[in-house]
Design a protein around this motif. Structure first.
Motif, PDB file in Angstrom:
ATOM      1  N   ALA A   1      -5.867   4.536  -2.589  1.00 31.30           N
ATOM      2  CA  ALA A   1      -7.314   4.620  -2.410  1.00 31.30           C
ATOM      3  C   ALA A   1      -7.849   5.827  -3.166  1.00 31.30           C
ATOM      4  CB  ALA A   1      -7.661   4.738  -0.927  1.00 31.30           C
TER       5      ALA A   1
ATOM      6  N   ARG B   1      -4.153   8.443  -0.725  1.00 35.03           N
ATOM      7  CA  ARG B   1      -5.535   8.408  -1.205  1.00 35.03           C
ATOM      8  C   ARG B   1      -5.833   9.702  -1.930  1.00 35.03           C
ATOM      9  NH1 ARG B   1      -9.523  11.328   1.720  1.00 35.03           N
ATOM     10  NH2 ARG B   1      -8.664  12.154   3.656  1.00 35.03           N
TER      11      ARG B   1
ATOM     12  N   ASP C   1       0.835  -1.188   0.000  1.00 34.27           N
ATOM     13  CA  ASP C   1       0.000   0.000   0.000  1.00 34.27           C
ATOM     14  C   ASP C   1       0.876   1.245   0.000  1.00 34.27           C
ATOM     15  OD1 ASP C   1      -2.942   0.951   0.466  1.00 34.27           O
ATOM     16  OD2 ASP C   1      -1.698   2.156   1.819  1.00 34.27           O
TER      17      ASP C   1
ATOM     18  N   SER D   1      -9.699  -1.231  -8.950  1.00 35.95           N
ATOM     19  CA  SER D   1      -8.816  -0.596  -7.975  1.00 35.95           C
ATOM     20  C   SER D   1      -7.803   0.285  -8.701  1.00 35.95           C
ATOM     21  CB  SER D   1      -8.089  -1.659  -7.141  1.00 35.95           C
ATOM     22  OG  SER D   1      -7.230  -2.433  -7.965  1.00 35.95           O
ATOM     23  N   HIS D   2      -7.116   1.106  -7.936  1.00 35.45           N
ATOM     24  CA  HIS D   2      -6.122   2.020  -8.483  1.00 35.45           C
ATOM     25  C   HIS D   2      -4.755   1.692  -7.886  1.00 35.45           C
ATOM     26  CE1 HIS D   2      -9.898   4.160  -9.177  1.00 35.45           C
ATOM     27  NE2 HIS D   2      -9.272   4.805 -10.137  1.00 35.45           N
TER      28      HIS D   2
ATOM     29  N   ASP E   1      -0.892   0.088  -3.997  1.00 33.54           N
ATOM     30  CA  ASP E   1      -2.296   0.482  -3.956  1.00 33.54           C
ATOM     31  C   ASP E   1      -2.431   1.950  -3.569  1.00 33.54           C
ATOM     32  OD1 ASP E   1      -3.218  -2.125  -4.486  1.00 33.54           O
ATOM     33  OD2 ASP E   1      -3.133  -2.647  -2.358  1.00 33.54           O
TER      34      ASP E   1
ATOM     35  N   ARG F   1      -5.541   2.306 -13.423  1.00 33.69           N
ATOM     36  CA  ARG F   1      -6.721   1.609 -12.915  1.00 33.69           C
ATOM     37  C   ARG F   1      -6.620   0.149 -13.337  1.00 33.69           C
ATOM     38  NH1 ARG F   1     -12.911   3.662 -12.924  1.00 33.69           N
ATOM     39  NH2 ARG F   1     -13.622   2.172 -11.362  1.00 33.69           N
TER      40      ARG F   1
ATOM     41  N   ASP G   1      -9.928  -4.842 -11.929  1.00 34.67           N
ATOM     42  CA  ASP G   1     -10.922  -5.014 -10.864  1.00 34.67           C
ATOM     43  C   ASP G   1     -11.476  -3.681 -10.353  1.00 34.67           C
ATOM     44  OD1 ASP G   1      -8.888  -3.946  -9.279  1.00 34.67           O
ATOM     45  OD2 ASP G   1      -8.664  -5.733  -8.013  1.00 34.67           O
TER      46      ASP G   1
END
Length: 188
Positions: free
Chosen positions: A90, A43, A39, A77-78, A88, A72, A75
């Motif tokens: 958010a 965000r 992660d 997600s970014h 990752d 992107r 699925d």
């Protein structure tokens, strides 16, 4: 190297905007497939503000840099991706916000370009569609930017689009840009 100030769309023709957008070469993030590393601690809020570990990123140059390696995933997600890592990030709504627009022409000959909160320029059309979703506070317009990434169209810019649709007189209400028609009503 400092980031240049955002371009003033009112001083550019849509031809100039298209040329500048084409010249804006981005890293080939769609071809990079490193192992997932975790992660990023980052965000993007609904209003387009970028955060790292809870604090807003104050340097626009950093936001611009990170936006160029944003992707992107299939699925939805970014991730931030480089040739050697994938992290990752958010995203509360859309990755970008369209904060300004410029329109030229009328009817089917109309062309519309947008400036994003990152300074990127995007011309609406077949490859960069506008879509509208129903929201609690009214229609929520989105502009496809690239690779599944979208920009939420700022409310003030949406009002400009709505006025163009009313002036157009089409049924259903909508707007043209670069030969494509976009109904302004949310899809059912």
């Amino acid at each position: 190297m400092p980031m240049p100030p955002p371009l003033d769309l009112s001083s550019l023709s849509l031809g100039d905007i298209a040329r500048l957008a084409e010249e804006n070469r981005l890293p080939p993030v769609d071809r990079w497939n490193p192992d997932h590393c975790g992660d990023s601690g980052m965000r993007i809020s609904r209003d387009g503000t970028w955060f790292h570990e809870g604090a807003p990123i104050g340097r626009q140059e950093m936001v611009r840099l990170f936006s160029t390696i944003l992707r992107r995933e299939p699925d939805g997600s970014h991730v931030l991706v480089t040739p050697v890592e994938k992290l990752d990030i958010a995203v509360e709504d859309a990755a970008f916000v369209a904060v300004e627009m410029k329109a030229e022409g009328a009817g089917e000959a109309m062309r519309i370009a947008f400036r994003l909160n990152t300074g990127d320029l995007v011309s609406a059309g077949p490859d960069n569609a506008l879509r509208f979703e129903a929201g609690e506070d009214g229609p929520r317009p989105y502009l496809h930017v690239r690779g599944g990434l979208e920009a939420l169209v700022a409310r003030s810019v949406y009002y400009e689009l709505a006025q163009l649709a009313l002036d157009n007189g089409s049924q259903p209400p909508g707007i043209w840009s670069n030969g494509a028609f976009f109904a302004i009503e949310p899809a059912a």
